[in-house]
Scaffold this active site. Structure first.
Site, short mmCIF file in Angstrom:
data_model
loop_
_atom_site.label_atom_id
_atom_site.label_comp_id
_atom_site.label_asym_id
_atom_site.label_seq_id
_atom_site.Cartn_x
_atom_site.Cartn_y
_atom_site.Cartn_z
CE LYS A 1 42.96 -13.19 -3.06
NZ LYS A 1 42.51 -13.41 -4.45
N GLY B 1 46.73 -19.39 -0.17
CA GLY B 1 47.30 -19.56 -1.51
C GLY B 1 48.71 -19.03 -1.55
N GLY B 2 49.29 -19.02 -2.74
CA GLY B 2 50.65 -18.56 -2.87
C GLY B 2 50.82 -17.08 -2.67
CG MET B 3 49.38 -12.78 -4.27
SD MET B 3 48.81 -12.26 -5.91
CE MET B 3 48.71 -10.48 -5.68
CB ALA B 4 46.13 -13.44 -0.78
CB ALA C 1 41.30 -20.49 1.46
CG ASP D 1 42.92 -19.65 -12.64
OD1 ASP D 1 42.91 -20.77 -13.20
OD2 ASP D 1 43.46 -19.45 -11.54
CB VAL E 1 40.51 -16.36 2.05
CG1 VAL E 1 39.06 -15.90 2.24
CG2 VAL E 1 41.00 -15.98 0.66
#
Length: 338
Positions: free
Chosen positions: A43, A20-23, A18, A149, A25
């Site tokens: 992560k 995402g915008g920050m990290a 996976a 969230d 996985v």
């Protein structure tokens, strides 16, 4: 006090699962002595953000916040580390399965939605995990953790039917860090009214978000109108729910949903434990209920490839995601204001 200094643990990265915008996985194997190996998830903070003090602090705060959360319905973090280049990563429990968001997209591609009993079961287990997090204490002091969230992409379902909350990246422990007035963060379609207004939050905000999530599972749509981010924020802030959008809701489920989705937080469940008990009362009133085994069997029936080859499963779900529209199911979080 005696300290133990073990040999450094090596991690063999198998694949990225996976981004995402920050990290990102990764699936990896933690290797120890005598051929010991354990599959874990890693992560890793994006390299371009690793030098930014703000994002480093967010990443570190997530690891510290979740480190002591040990519960069946929460993905566990094992430890925080720094690589040879100063990059941050933390090691966490690897969940072989699917996100609730991807499962809902898959079912939508079949023209289906999660059966009522399974939707209630999933929501009940999420509520159990939230109840534990909300009541967590450190050194006798209530942390007052709020996830902020609760959305389909942050709920994982293992192949064994275990429901787990993940991604506490924007969670708040109000004893550790008070939010700034007017700060808005989270997945807009699932926000509570007070969250959309940028007010101070408590656990009842997560209860509202879980109510939106349950409505979406049962009805295949959100309880509010979609539109631009500004329009959705206005809808969320007003706390309006379109109860006529889902006529198939029966009275006992409607009662639970209305209590969790009350616009005023004082009218909602006082805590997530009460929410979970009401959901369980419905699930198990007339039968033994689905349980983990029932949810696992359902997953294997709908997506047998998930139990054969994880990479095939991810590729199939990614392909479905590009062709199926499922409003609000894959909403990205609104970034925190700096």
């Amino acid at each position: 006090m005696e300290f133990i200094h073990p040999s450094p643990i090596e991690y063999e990265v198998l694949e990225r699962v996976a981004t995402g915008g920050m990290a990102s996985v990764y699936k990896a194997v933690a290797k120890g002595v005598e051929g010991f190996g354990k599959v874990v998830a890693i992560k890793r903070l994006s390299p371009e953000l690793s030098g930014d003090p703000f994002f480093r602090e967010m990443f570190i705060r997530e690891a510290k916040l979740v480190a002591d959360l040990i519960h069946e319905n929460i993905v566990q973090i094992y430890h925080l580390q720094e690589d040879d280049h100063g990059g941050l990563f933390f090691v966490l429990e690897y969940v072989s399965g699917v996100s609730l968001g991807d499962l809902m997209l898959l079912l939508r591609s079949f023209g289906e939605r999660l059966p009522r009993s399974l939707a209630l079961f999933v929501a009940s287990r999420v509520a159990r995990g939230l109840a534990y997090a909300h009541s967590k204490r450190r050194d006798g002091r209530l942390l007052r953790i709020v996830h902020c969230d609760v959305s389909p992409r942050n709920i994982l379902i293992s192949n064994g039917g275990v429901v787990k909350i993940t991604d506490f990246g924007i969670a708040r422990a109000l004893t550790m860090m008070e939010p700034k007035e007017g700060e808005v963060f989270g997945s807009v379609p699932f926000m509570s009214p007070e969250q959309a207004r940028g007010e101070k939050l408590d656990g009842r905000s997560d209860i509202y978000s879980l109510g939106v999530l349950l409505f979406s599972m049962l009805c295949g749509k959100l309880p509010r109108r979609l539109g631009t981010e500004v329009e959705m924020l206005e809808e969320a802030a007003g706390g309006k729910v379109d109860w006529g959008a889902c006529e198939e809701l029966d009275d006992e489920v409607l009662r639970v949903l209305k209590k969790s989705l009350a616009p005023e937080r004082d009218a909602r469940y006082k805590n997530a434990g009460e929410f979970s008990m009401d959901l369980d009362a419905i699930v198990y009133r007339r039968s033994k209920g689905p349980g983990k085994a029932g949810l696992s069997s359902y997953l294997e029936d709908k997506a047998p490839y998930m139990f054969r080859d994880e990479r095939e499963a991810r590729n199939t779900l990614a392909e479905i995601a590009t062709t199926v529209v499922c409003p609000g199911m894959r909403a990205e979080p609104k970034k925190e204001k700096r």
